[in-house]
Scaffold this active site. Structure first.
Site, PDB file in Angstrom:
ATOM      1  CD  GLN A 133      -1.503  -2.212   2.228  1.00  0.00           C
ATOM      2  OE1 GLN A 133      -0.315  -2.439   2.456  1.00  0.00           O
ATOM      3  NE2 GLN A 133      -2.487  -2.902   2.769  1.00  0.00           N
ATOM      4  CD  GLN A 155      -1.776  -2.800  -2.614  1.00  0.00           C
ATOM      5  OE1 GLN A 155      -0.804  -3.356  -3.101  1.00  0.00           O
ATOM      6  NE2 GLN A 155      -2.430  -3.279  -1.567  1.00  0.00           N
ATOM      7  CG  ASP A 156      -4.529   0.859  -1.080  1.00  0.00           C
ATOM      8  OD1 ASP A 156      -5.233   0.214  -1.878  1.00  0.00           O
ATOM      9  OD2 ASP A 156      -4.196   0.428   0.024  1.00  0.00           O
ATOM     10  CG  ASP A 177      -8.080  -2.645  -3.857  1.00  0.00           C
ATOM     11  OD1 ASP A 177      -8.868  -3.121  -4.695  1.00  0.00           O
ATOM     12  OD2 ASP A 177      -7.525  -3.335  -2.985  1.00  0.00           O
ATOM     13  NE  ARG A 233      -9.764  -5.757  -4.423  1.00  0.00           N
ATOM     14  CZ  ARG A 233      -8.702  -6.545  -4.252  1.00  0.00           C
ATOM     15  NH1 ARG A 233      -8.794  -7.853  -4.495  1.00  0.00           N
ATOM     16  NH2 ARG A 233      -7.564  -6.044  -3.837  1.00  0.00           N
TER      17      ARG A 233
END
Length: 329
Positions: A133, A155-156, A177, A233
């Site tokens: 992350q 990521q993130d 994500d 998701r």
């Protein structure tokens, strides 16, 4: 109470309300100007130093004008410093970058913890890359807006944590994500770009109960990428994400959504699509637990600024400035 007295009191109340509104509007047009310039010709050479100079529990509009440059620093806007605007001239040449990967909440290059914050014409980047992350922007304040900014990560990328937020004409890039959190947020005319080497995931919204008035709404946006991706998701069991009037390239897989290996969430999430277009927008093969063909009535609560109550807090840019500093600290 006589009718004349009641009428007089009502008129007085109206006049007071109008005067307060006019005073508030006038205050919003005037801001303290702080300049950040790496050449040394501004008030500060670092963005964090400019933020630190704003008084705690500030009640005045503060406009931090950032001159072009690559600012290699980790920046935090504390919760007790509201009413700050940070603005570059163009997002392509005003870049805040860092490469932290500690975790989702503490890795952000720019962490906005204060309410009533505005970001304009900035690139905010976490250059860590794949494997952990690594947040570029964390937004944990209420009534926060970003215009014409770029958020770059893997990521993130954008932790849209809590509060009401508005993103207009922004570019958001990532792989896993890369728009996540539990904000109540409207993304208007934004470009979402997946850079995943395999299957990317655009959103991971974290709404955890039906009583939470949170969710991500994408209106008039564009989705592109280098491989394939799903729209989202569920980070939370009641995850809520809606796309409307959005161009979806063939990067979006036909099923559209993923249940994050938890079928129990299929009955509680709210994933919707309304009048989207492009090769990736075909609703006929979407997962059956999504609202792939929302009706106009179903879509109406989402596709306006009313969803985030923005009419009450989006404020105009200041037109008058007063300087806070006579010399460079």
């Amino acid at each position: 109470m006589s009718r004349s007295r009641g009428f007089f009191q009502a008129c007085t109340a109206i006049v007071i309300c109008v005067l307060v509104a006019e005073f508030t509007a006038a205050m919003a047009k005037t801001a303290i100007l702080i300049t950040v310039d790496q050449s040394g010709r501004g008030n500060f050479t670092k963005i964090q130093n400019a933020i630190d100079a704003v008084p705690d529990n500030n009640l005045e509009e503060v406009f931090i004008a950032v001159k072009p440059g690559i600012y290699r620093e980790k920046v935090t806007v504390p919760a007790n410093k509201p009413y700050i605007t940070i603005s570059g001239r163009r997002s392509s040449d005003t870049i805040i970058t860092w490469n932290d990967s500690r975790n989702t909440y503490n890795s952000a290059t720019l962490a906005v913890l204060a309410s009533d914050f505005v970001g304009r014409y900035l690139t905010i980047q976490n250059g860590f890359g794949a494997g952990a992350q690594a947040v570029a922007l964390r937004v944990s304040g209420d009534r926060v807006s970003f215009t014409a900014c770029r958020f770059l990560g893997h990521q993130d990328t954008l932790l849209d944590d809590i509060g009401r937020h508005y993103y207009k004409s922004c570019y958001i890039e990532g792989a896993t994500d890369f728009i996540c959190g539990n904000g109540a947020s409207l993304f208007e005319n934004c470009h979402l770009h997946s850079v995943s080497d395999s299957v990317g995931t655009i959103t991971a919204q974290r709404r955890e109960s039906p009583s939470e008035n949170t969710g991500f709404v994408f209106m008039g946006c564009k989705i592109t990428g280098i491989n394939s991706a799903v729209l989202g998701r569920p980070w939370g069991a009641f995850s809520r994400v809606v796309f409307g009037f959005t161009y979806m390239s063939d990067v979006i897989l036909p099923e559209g959504w993923d249940n994050w290996q938890d079928p129990s969430k299929q009955s509680t999430v709210y994933y919707g699509q309304y009048r989207c277009y492009g090769k990736g927008a075909n609703p006929s093969r979407r997962v059956p637990w999504s609202f792939s063909n929302m009706t106009t009535q179903e879509a109406a609560p989402f596709f306006s600024k009313t969803f985030i109550g923005a009419a009450h807090w989006l404020r105009p840019l200041p037109t008058n400035f007063k300087r806070a500093f006579a010399s460079k600290p």
